[in-house]
Design a protein around this motif. Structure first.
Motif, PDB file in Angstrom:
ATOM      1  N   ARG A  65       3.314  76.975 -74.541  1.00  0.00           N
ATOM      2  CA  ARG A  65       3.788  75.932 -73.629  1.00  0.00           C
ATOM      3  C   ARG A  65       3.287  76.183 -72.214  1.00  0.00           C
ATOM      4  O   ARG A  65       3.265  77.311 -71.734  1.00  0.00           O
ATOM      5  CB  ARG A  65       5.305  75.884 -73.621  1.00  0.00           C
ATOM      6  N   GLU A  66       2.931  75.098 -71.536  1.00  0.00           N
ATOM      7  CA  GLU A  66       2.403  75.209 -70.181  1.00  0.00           C
ATOM      8  C   GLU A  66       3.417  75.833 -69.220  1.00  0.00           C
ATOM      9  O   GLU A  66       3.063  76.681 -68.400  1.00  0.00           O
ATOM     10  CB  GLU A  66       1.962  73.849 -69.656  1.00  0.00           C
ATOM     11  N   GLU A  67       4.672  75.440 -69.330  1.00  0.00           N
ATOM     12  CA  GLU A  67       5.698  75.994 -68.443  1.00  0.00           C
ATOM     13  C   GLU A  67       5.781  77.509 -68.609  1.00  0.00           C
ATOM     14  O   GLU A  67       5.963  78.244 -67.637  1.00  0.00           O
ATOM     15  CB  GLU A  67       7.072  75.376 -68.725  1.00  0.00           C
ATOM     16  N   GLN A  80      -2.997  84.037 -60.665  1.00  0.00           N
ATOM     17  CA  GLN A  80      -2.514  82.664 -60.595  1.00  0.00           C
ATOM     18  C   GLN A  80      -3.195  81.814 -61.665  1.00  0.00           C
ATOM     19  O   GLN A  80      -4.313  82.108 -62.083  1.00  0.00           O
ATOM     20  CB  GLN A  80      -2.778  82.067 -59.207  1.00  0.00           C
ATOM     21  N   VAL A  81      -2.515  80.763 -62.060  1.00  0.00           N
ATOM     22  CA  VAL A  81      -3.054  79.846 -63.058  1.00  0.00           C
ATOM     23  C   VAL A  81      -3.708  78.682 -62.332  1.00  0.00           C
ATOM     24  O   VAL A  81      -3.088  78.024 -61.510  1.00  0.00           O
ATOM     25  CB  VAL A  81      -1.936  79.318 -63.989  1.00  0.00           C
ATOM     26  N   GLU A  82      -4.966  78.475 -62.639  1.00  0.00           N
ATOM     27  CA  GLU A  82      -5.699  77.332 -62.089  1.00  0.00           C
ATOM     28  C   GLU A  82      -5.540  76.173 -63.066  1.00  0.00           C
ATOM     29  O   GLU A  82      -4.575  76.107 -63.810  1.00  0.00           O
ATOM     30  CB  GLU A  82      -7.177  77.714 -61.908  1.00  0.00           C
ATOM     31  N   ASP A  83      -6.517  75.303 -63.088  1.00  0.00           N
ATOM     32  CA  ASP A  83      -6.517  74.214 -64.063  1.00  0.00           C
ATOM     33  C   ASP A  83      -6.633  74.800 -65.467  1.00  0.00           C
ATOM     34  O   ASP A  83      -7.309  75.797 -65.680  1.00  0.00           O
ATOM     35  CB  ASP A  83      -7.682  73.259 -63.818  1.00  0.00           C
ATOM     36  N   ILE A  84      -5.980  74.156 -66.416  1.00  0.00           N
ATOM     37  CA  ILE A  84      -5.969  74.641 -67.794  1.00  0.00           C
ATOM     38  C   ILE A  84      -6.747  73.671 -68.671  1.00  0.00           C
ATOM     39  O   ILE A  84      -6.498  72.471 -68.635  1.00  0.00           O
ATOM     40  CB  ILE A  84      -4.532  74.765 -68.331  1.00  0.00           C
ATOM     41  N   TYR A 115      -7.820  77.124 -73.669  1.00  0.00           N
ATOM     42  CA  TYR A 115      -9.111  77.432 -74.268  1.00  0.00           C
ATOM     43  C   TYR A 115      -9.303  78.943 -74.309  1.00  0.00           C
ATOM     44  O   TYR A 115      -9.031  79.655 -73.351  1.00  0.00           O
ATOM     45  CB  TYR A 115     -10.260  76.790 -73.473  1.00  0.00           C
ATOM     46  N   GLY A 116      -9.790  79.444 -75.439  1.00  0.00           N
ATOM     47  CA  GLY A 116     -10.099  80.854 -75.590  1.00  0.00           C
ATOM     48  C   GLY A 116      -8.935  81.722 -76.020  1.00  0.00           C
ATOM     49  O   GLY A 116      -9.084  82.930 -76.195  1.00  0.00           O
ATOM     50  N   TYR A 117      -7.776  81.119 -76.228  1.00  0.00           N
ATOM     51  CA  TYR A 117      -6.573  81.892 -76.549  1.00  0.00           C
ATOM     52  C   TYR A 117      -6.744  82.731 -77.823  1.00  0.00           C
ATOM     53  O   TYR A 117      -6.408  83.910 -77.829  1.00  0.00           O
ATOM     54  CB  TYR A 117      -5.386  80.929 -76.693  1.00  0.00           C
ATOM     55  N   ASP A 118      -7.282  82.143 -78.876  1.00  0.00           N
ATOM     56  CA  ASP A 118      -7.450  82.893 -80.134  1.00  0.00           C
ATOM     57  C   ASP A 118      -8.469  84.019 -79.979  1.00  0.00           C
ATOM     58  O   ASP A 118      -8.240  85.143 -80.429  1.00  0.00           O
ATOM     59  CB  ASP A 118      -7.878  81.959 -81.269  1.00  0.00           C
ATOM     60  N   ALA A 119      -9.605  83.735 -79.339  1.00  0.00           N
ATOM     61  CA  ALA A 119     -10.612  84.774 -79.122  1.00  0.00           C
ATOM     62  C   ALA A 119     -10.037  85.885 -78.245  1.00  0.00           C
ATOM     63  O   ALA A 119     -10.270  87.074 -78.493  1.00  0.00           O
ATOM     64  CB  ALA A 119     -11.863  84.181 -78.472  1.00  0.00           C
ATOM     65  N   ALA A 149     -11.928  80.067 -70.268  1.00  0.00           N
ATOM     66  CA  ALA A 149     -11.247  81.010 -71.158  1.00  0.00           C
ATOM     67  C   ALA A 149     -10.348  81.982 -70.385  1.00  0.00           C
ATOM     68  O   ALA A 149      -9.522  82.676 -70.994  1.00  0.00           O
ATOM     69  CB  ALA A 149     -12.264  81.797 -71.980  1.00  0.00           C
ATOM     70  N   ARG A 150     -10.475  82.030 -69.075  1.00  0.00           N
ATOM     71  CA  ARG A 150      -9.700  82.972 -68.263  1.00  0.00           C
ATOM     72  C   ARG A 150      -8.200  82.794 -68.467  1.00  0.00           C
ATOM     73  O   ARG A 150      -7.462  83.775 -68.620  1.00  0.00           O
ATOM     74  CB  ARG A 150     -10.059  82.793 -66.791  1.00  0.00           C
ATOM     75  N   THR A 151      -7.727  81.556 -68.494  1.00  0.00           N
ATOM     76  CA  THR A 151      -6.294  81.314 -68.672  1.00  0.00           C
ATOM     77  C   THR A 151      -5.828  81.767 -70.046  1.00  0.00           C
ATOM     78  O   THR A 151      -4.743  82.328 -70.186  1.00  0.00           O
ATOM     79  CB  THR A 151      -5.947  79.829 -68.445  1.00  0.00           C
TER      80      THR A 151
END
Length: 184
Positions: A65-67, A80-84, A115-119, A149-151
């Motif tokens: 979840r984004e929150e 910090q979280v930028e654009d996702i 993006y990139g969460y599984d990898a 993929a950073r996020t």
């Protein structure tokens, strides 16, 4: 095939959709040693991750979840979280959920994730074995080297650090995760 099982006062049902004869890569989510997976395994895994990421994340299912990630990333990583960039993900892609086939198992947590969460999960779960982690980082570079993929990577790191007091293998990963974060 449905397999019912009852033990008072509970009833359980397991459904077997397909039998996968290949052994899993690891008995634990994290790697304790280099599994020696061939280059073809990584090519197939990257292809599977690409296909999965292309599934429109509009199903309403959320793996992350984004929150949640906007709260835990700064709290546990100091970043910090930028654009996702959102894609569809397995949501629990660790070495106990992939076979040497490779086949991806245990799909109940799939949904929308950065993006990139599984990898990132595969990479972070290898940090206890530096040689294997370096190879995995190289093999998954087509995903992990993309800025979006950073996020996903920060999310996985934050999850490890948040759960380190409750989950033994996350406690083992906490030091290597902190070291990795210091180099980001």
């Amino acid at each position: 095939m449905a397999i019912p099982f009852t033990t008072e006062p509970y009833a359980y049902r397991a459904e077997l959709y397909a039998f996968v004869p290949d052994p899993i890569v690891s008995l634990r989510p994290v790697l304790d040693e280099d599994p020696g997976l061939p280059e073809t395994w990584w090519k197939e895994m990257l292809a599977a991750l690409d296909v999965l990421a292309d599934v429109p994340p509009s199903t309403g299912r959320e793996a992350v979840r984004e929150e949640y990630l906007r709260r835990v990333i700064p709290e546990f990583t100091g970043h910090q979280v930028e654009d996702i960039v959102w894609t569809t993900a397995h949501g629990d892609l660790h070495y106990g959920n992939v076979t040497r086939g490779p086949h991806i198992l245990d799909w109940e947590g799939w949904g929308r994730a950065p993006y990139g969460y599984d990898a990132a999960t595969l990479y972070v779960c290898a940090l206890l074995t530096p040689k294997a982690a370096a190879r995995i980082r190289t093999e998954l570079s087509p995903v992990l080297d993309r800025p979006e993929a950073r996020t996903g990577l920060l999310t996985v790191c934050a999850q490890v650090l948040q759960a380190q007091d409750r989950v033994d293998f996350y406690a083992e990963l906490a030091g290597p995760v902190r070291e990795h974060l210091a180099h980001l």
